[in-house]
Motif scaffolding. Structure first.
Motif, PDB file in Angstrom:
ATOM      1  N   LYS A  67       0.828  -1.206   0.000  1.00  0.00           N
ATOM      2  CA  LYS A  67       0.000   0.000   0.000  1.00  0.00           C
ATOM      3  C   LYS A  67       0.863   1.257   0.000  1.00  0.00           C
ATOM      4  N   ASN A  87       2.096   1.908  -3.374  1.00  0.00           N
ATOM      5  CA  ASN A  87       1.003   2.070  -4.336  1.00  0.00           C
ATOM      6  C   ASN A  87       0.893   0.889  -5.306  1.00  0.00           C
ATOM      7  N   ARG A 115       7.979   6.492  -5.651  1.00  0.00           N
ATOM      8  CA  ARG A 115       6.937   5.521  -5.978  1.00  0.00           C
ATOM      9  C   ARG A 115       6.704   5.543  -7.487  1.00  0.00           C
ATOM     10  N   THR A 163       1.417   0.952 -11.699  1.00  0.00           N
ATOM     11  CA  THR A 163       0.276   0.387 -10.974  1.00  0.00           C
ATOM     12  C   THR A 163      -0.961   0.468 -11.851  1.00  0.00           C
ATOM     13  N   GLU A 171      -5.238   1.000 -11.831  1.00  0.00           N
ATOM     14  CA  GLU A 171      -6.395   1.492 -11.112  1.00  0.00           C
ATOM     15  C   GLU A 171      -7.590   0.612 -11.439  1.00  0.00           C
TER      16      GLU A 171
END
Length: 368
Positions: free
Chosen positions: A276, A279, A325, A329, A331
């Motif tokens: 988390k 991310n 970061r 990733t 979504e």
């Protein structure tokens, strides 16, 4: 023996020294006496014969020499006797020592034989214990495997039943409350159906008893079980798009996951926190473990060792990148205006659902 021999040796040396001195004295005296006797012999033919004292000394010397010779012989004889006695004593001592050593060796040999017998017996017993232990370990593993399978089956059945349920948090409790009257109208408006249809879709509704809520003096969660999974999925999807308000209170919606599975997920808590923080979305597996995508590769974690290994790897790479970061990733939340097919969106939400990961946290967050 050595003391007596040394004394005799000293006595012989002293006697020899005295004899040599007396011999020198007697030699000078004898020569002078002979000269005097020769001078007088011409004038006194009928004189009386005089005995020379040196002759006596010579006789004494001869006696002493004879005594010394006898003493030497006695000493030699004593030495021979002592040596013979010493040899006999040494021989007897050796015989006794050999006898004692032989006896001790026999005793030690008997003890060694007994120890060897006991050791062989112990080894056999150890082997028997090992065999029994292996049998017990095998039986224990089989039993643990059966118990694990039984546990997974029970968890799976319970999870299958709870797949049609959601939990509502934040609704204050009232005395003698009727949850159906309080919730059905608001829930119907939330998913845009009539209250009658909503009541038909609900199988049961109840408050979840929890000692933590009682200790914290907070309202208990409300569990709602639907007749169809599709209705539950509509609520999960809607929770990403809109907040649920009931009686001017914001209500949080969560999936209803069995507490046993929640507890088993606690051991992966360090890894999920890291994911988390950097991310990376992840998905809990149905019973055990989790999975996620990282750098175009899918990782499936189902043991604590794998979790520790991948956690160390991610932390190392995160530090090497300077704490940035910059990982790719995805979504997975549904957009309000993208017109995506609802069924496809629900499948994606089930694949990577933030609600599931928050179930392992003590402070369950509201994912909007």
């Amino acid at each position: 023996m050595e003391t007596r021999e040394s004394k005799r040796r000293k006595e012989r040396e002293e006697q020899q020294i005295r004899t040599e001195k007396m011999a020198k004295i007697s030699k000078g005296s004898t020569q002078s006496q002979l000269l005097l006797t020769t001078q007088r012999r011409g004038s006194m033919e009928d004189s009386i014969k005089i005995i020379d004292p040196n002759i006596r000394i010579l006789d004494e010397i001869r006696k002493l020499q004879q005594e010394m010779k006898e003493a030497r012989m006695e000493t030699k004889e004593d030495i021979r006797t002592a040596c013979a006695e010493l040899r006999e004593e040494i021989k007897d001592t050796r015989a006794e020592i050999r006898k004692d050593v032989k006896k001790e060796l026999e005793i030690i040999g008997k003890k060694m034989d007994k120890l060897t017998t006991d050791l062989n017996k112990t080894q056999k017993e150890v082997e028997q214990i090992k065999e029994r232990t292996n049998i017990l370990e095998k039986s224990s593993k089989e039993l643990n495997k059966q118990q694990e399978e039984q546990k997974r089956m029970e968890w799976n059945n319970e999870l299958r039943y709870r797949e049609k349920c959601i939990k509502l948090r934040g609704l204050t409790e009232k005395s003698k409350e009727d949850l159906y009257e309080r919730l059905i109208p608001a829930l119907a408006r939330y998913v845009d159906i009539t209250p009658e249809e909503m009541e038909m879709e609900i199988d049961k509704m109840f408050r979840i008893n929890s000692p933590q809520n009682k200790d914290r003096n907070v309202s208990r969660d409300v569990a709602i079980c639907f007749a169809r999974t599709k209705v539950r999925d509509r609520f999960i999807q809607q929770s990403y798009e809109n907040k649920l308000w009931i009686e001017d209170m914001e209500i949080k919606i969560f999936k209803d996951i069995p507490p046993q599975i929640m507890m088993s997920r606690q051991k992966y808590k360090p890894l999920t926190r890291l994911l988390k923080n950097i991310n990376i979305d992840f998905r809990w597996d149905r019973i055990e473990g989790l999975s996620f995508f990282y750098q175009q590769r899918r990782y499936k974690i189902d043991t604590i060792d794998k979790a520790n290994e991948i956690e160390m790897k991610l932390r190392k790479e995160y530090k090497e990148n300077g704490g940035k970061r910059d990982y790719p990733t995805k979504e997975w939340r549904a957009s309000k205006n993208n017109g995506t097919n609802k069924e496809k969106t629900v499948k994606e939400l089930e694949r990577f659902d933030p609600l599931e990961r928050t179930e392992t946290e003590t402070d369950l967050l509201n994912w909007n």
